[in-house]
Scaffold this active site. Structure first.
Site, mmCIF file in Angstrom:
data_model
loop_
_atom_site.group_PDB
_atom_site.id
_atom_site.type_symbol
_atom_site.label_atom_id
_atom_site.label_comp_id
_atom_site.label_asym_id
_atom_site.label_seq_id
_atom_site.Cartn_x
_atom_site.Cartn_y
_atom_site.Cartn_z
ATOM 1 N N GLY A 230 0.825 -1.139 -0.101
ATOM 2 C CA GLY A 230 -0.253 -0.248 0.075
ATOM 3 C C GLY A 230 0.650 1.193 0.069
ATOM 4 O O GLY A 230 0.379 2.844 0.503
ATOM 5 N N GLU A 271 4.740 -6.301 1.145
ATOM 6 C CA GLU A 271 4.552 -7.351 0.345
ATOM 7 C C GLU A 271 3.495 -5.767 -0.639
ATOM 8 O O GLU A 271 2.197 -5.946 -0.912
ATOM 9 C CB GLU A 271 3.368 -8.229 0.586
ATOM 10 C CG GLU A 271 1.802 -7.637 1.127
ATOM 11 C CD GLU A 271 1.000 -8.690 1.844
ATOM 12 O OE1 GLU A 271 1.172 -10.019 1.395
ATOM 13 O OE2 GLU A 271 -0.170 -8.195 1.674
ATOM 14 N N GLY A 273 3.331 -3.860 -3.754
ATOM 15 C CA GLY A 273 3.058 -3.828 -4.929
ATOM 16 C C GLY A 273 3.291 -2.510 -5.838
ATOM 17 O O GLY A 273 4.685 -2.180 -6.345
ATOM 18 N N ARG A 274 2.611 -1.595 -5.749
ATOM 19 C CA ARG A 274 2.615 -0.569 -6.577
ATOM 20 C C ARG A 274 4.408 0.131 -6.422
ATOM 21 O O ARG A 274 5.109 0.277 -7.753
ATOM 22 C CB ARG A 274 1.950 0.636 -5.668
ATOM 23 C CG ARG A 274 1.920 1.932 -6.880
ATOM 24 C CD ARG A 274 1.024 2.858 -6.239
ATOM 25 N NE ARG A 274 -0.971 2.048 -5.453
ATOM 26 C CZ ARG A 274 -1.533 1.671 -6.089
ATOM 27 N NH1 ARG A 274 -1.560 2.563 -7.539
ATOM 28 N NH2 ARG A 274 -2.352 1.478 -5.378
ATOM 29 N N ARG A 309 -6.548 2.767 -14.555
ATOM 30 C CA ARG A 309 -6.460 3.976 -14.024
ATOM 31 C C ARG A 309 -7.390 5.304 -14.381
ATOM 32 O O ARG A 309 -8.415 5.359 -13.004
ATOM 33 C CB ARG A 309 -5.558 4.099 -13.403
ATOM 34 C CG ARG A 309 -4.761 2.191 -13.010
ATOM 35 C CD ARG A 309 -3.662 3.151 -11.923
ATOM 36 N NE ARG A 309 -3.564 3.385 -10.377
ATOM 37 C CZ ARG A 309 -3.556 4.804 -10.032
ATOM 38 N NH1 ARG A 309 -3.243 5.650 -10.494
ATOM 39 N NH2 ARG A 309 -3.965 4.765 -8.717
ATOM 40 N N TYR A 313 -10.771 5.557 -11.953
ATOM 41 C CA TYR A 313 -10.835 5.704 -10.455
ATOM 42 C C TYR A 313 -10.527 7.869 -10.930
ATOM 43 O O TYR A 313 -10.203 8.454 -9.810
ATOM 44 C CB TYR A 313 -8.653 5.604 -9.076
ATOM 45 C CG TYR A 313 -9.122 4.375 -9.202
ATOM 46 C CD1 TYR A 313 -9.877 3.306 -8.792
ATOM 47 C CD2 TYR A 313 -7.838 3.737 -10.315
ATOM 48 C CE1 TYR A 313 -9.374 2.111 -8.176
ATOM 49 C CE2 TYR A 313 -7.576 2.119 -9.551
ATOM 50 C CZ TYR A 313 -8.773 1.952 -8.619
ATOM 51 O OH TYR A 313 -8.563 0.584 -8.156
ATOM 52 N N CYS A 340 -16.191 2.976 -26.978
ATOM 53 C CA CYS A 340 -16.770 3.212 -27.094
ATOM 54 C C CYS A 340 -17.310 3.399 -25.720
ATOM 55 O O CYS A 340 -18.459 3.132 -25.542
ATOM 56 C CB CYS A 340 -18.264 2.232 -28.079
ATOM 57 S SG CYS A 340 -17.569 2.580 -29.302
ATOM 58 N N GLU A 341 -16.804 4.120 -25.194
ATOM 59 C CA GLU A 341 -17.703 4.568 -23.419
ATOM 60 C C GLU A 341 -16.112 5.995 -23.342
ATOM 61 O O GLU A 341 -15.119 6.452 -23.363
ATOM 62 C CB GLU A 341 -16.040 3.835 -22.362
ATOM 63 C CG GLU A 341 -17.176 2.530 -22.543
ATOM 64 C CD GLU A 341 -18.060 2.353 -21.758
ATOM 65 O OE1 GLU A 341 -18.076 3.804 -20.548
ATOM 66 O OE2 GLU A 341 -18.723 1.703 -21.550
#
Ligand code: PLP
Length: 412
Positions: A230, A271, A273-274, A309, A313, A340-341
């Site tokens: 995190g 642990e 990741g980012r 992302r 978000y 198409c979004e």
């Protein structure tokens, strides 16, 4: 304000695209290793410190192997992520299996590999026992509930589906002890993309105090405490990266005060990741259209299927226009993909240098939860991934999908 730069030039990309068309992700190998090494050094005070790379952030065995070369393990939460460990040659307690709502076959696979199994609920003691038999080492994921304030992505621990309550933690260790489990660990994960050092220090204090209480009340000395991941990254130029050295130092102080002073010396695990790969990945795409209606749009050949992302978000990802690094950023654009979004936008109202068709654009910080969150909506194909080597060469670590890949599961 830190300037955000790319570690390759327009010429290098022009060369690469002669053979491999955009879009693709590039990961800077040297920067990944240097940064991961910094994290390890910051926690080198802890007995047998280990980082388990959260595989979901960048599930590519070449990346896992690279990290393994400096002693980093893998944090997995699904069957195929466990299989990736086999591919990368990561085994035994170099794997941490932190899952939730876990199918029996995943526990069986993790047990066969000798992974550290981290249970998400007290009822999983029986479930695991029946599915695979209890291993000699068991870890529990703690949900501190009201003890801990919320975080934007994970939310309030009290509303989060993960982990055991405080009372259940004591009960769970007692049950396992009675069942003959010999070794124990404790885990939590309550933040995502958090840049405030003190948030992690607070979390460590909660876990350390709990570990001391467990030693006293249950008579178990925890072998390790996994503080989770995190750690955030500065997606925006004006944000500051977490100072890993300060983080390590502050947690060390608490470790000594709360645990070491009582003769407790658990290993410390993370642990993340980012923070390991995120800042060292770039999605490279090419401008294919420019459109002027009520706003200025630049259409690129990547889309939300390559990086979700921003659309999902509203996340900021910095953009560098290759070859125009020093041009004034004085024109406002929406940089958009072809889904198409209408939320398929990499940047909204972004000031950039004047863009032309054919410009190569690097979207920053795509090394975690970038390609990994890709999908095939609108029949979009997932892109290739490359390592950028220290000598400036590129090494393909995943080819781009072809239409054949996309159709391969169909029966008709
Ligand atoms: C996602 C996740 C991580 C890694 O989170 P980052 O924000 O990438 O560091 C670690 N542990 C668990 C259980 C996770 O779900």
């Amino acid at each position: 304000m830190a300037e955000k730069k790319v570690p390759f030039t327009k010429q290098q990309i022009e060369e690469l695209t002669k053979k491999y068309p955009t879009p693709f992700h590039i990961y800077d190998k040297k920067a990944i290793l240097e940064n991961a090494g910094r994290l390890q050094k910051a926690f080198s005070w802890a007995p047998e410190f280990r980082e388990y790379f959260a595989v979901k952030a960048l599930p590519n065995p070449s990346v896992m192997k690279l990290l393994k070369s400096i002693g980093i393990g893998a944090d997995c939460s699904s069957y195929t992520e466990l299989m990736l460990c086999d591919m990368a040659g990561i085994s035994g307690e170099n794997i941490m299996f932190t899952s939730n709502e876990t199918p029996a076959m995943e526990y069986q696979k993790a047990k066969e590999q000798g992974a550290v199994i981290n249970l998400d609920d007290i009822t999983h003691i029986d479930f695991l026992e029946q599915a695979a038999g209890l291993p000699e080492l068991i870890c529990f994921r703690y949900n501190p509930g009201p003890l801990k304030g919320g975080n934007a992505i994970i939310g309030n621990p009290e509303d989060a589906k993960y982990g055991l309550t405080r009372e259940q933690m004591f009960e769970a260790y007692s049950i396992c002890k009675a069942k003959g489990v010999k070794r124990f660990g404790m885990h939590t994960m309550v933040a995502s993309n958090e840049l405030n050092v003190d948030y992690f220090v607070e979390t460590a204090v909660i876990l350390f105090e709990m570990a001391a209480e467990i030693a006293e009340k249950v008579g178990i000395e925890l072998e390790f405490i996994n503080l989770g991941g995190g750690i955030g990254i500065p997606y925006k130029p004006e944000q500051e990266a977490v100072n890993l050295e300060v983080l390590g130092e502050k947690i060390k102080e608490k470790y000594e005060g709360i645990l070491a002073s009582k003769g407790l010396k658990p290993k410390i695990y993370l642990e993340c990741g980012r923070v390991i790969t995120g800042p060292y990945g770039y999605l490279v795409t090419q401008a294919v259209h420019e459109k002027k209606i009520y706003k200025n749009y630049v259409g690129v050949d990547a889309c939300m299927a390559n990086l979700m992302r921003p659309g999902m978000y509203g996340a900021y990802h910095h953009i560098t226009v290759l070859g125009k690094e020093n041009a004034p950023a004085d024109t406002v654009y929406d940089v958009v993909g072809s889904l198409c979004e209408n939320n398929d936008k990499f940047a909204v109202d972004r000031k950039l240098p004047v863009l032309e068709k054919g410009d190569f654009i690097a979207i920053h910080d795509t090394g975690a939860h970038g390609h990994a969150m890709g999908f095939n909506y609108n029949g979009k194909l997932r892109s290739a991934e490359f390592f950028l080597n220290e000598d400036g060469s590129f090494e393909m670590i995943r080819r781009a999908e072809t239409p054949e890949d996309y159709f391969t599961t169909l029966k008709f």
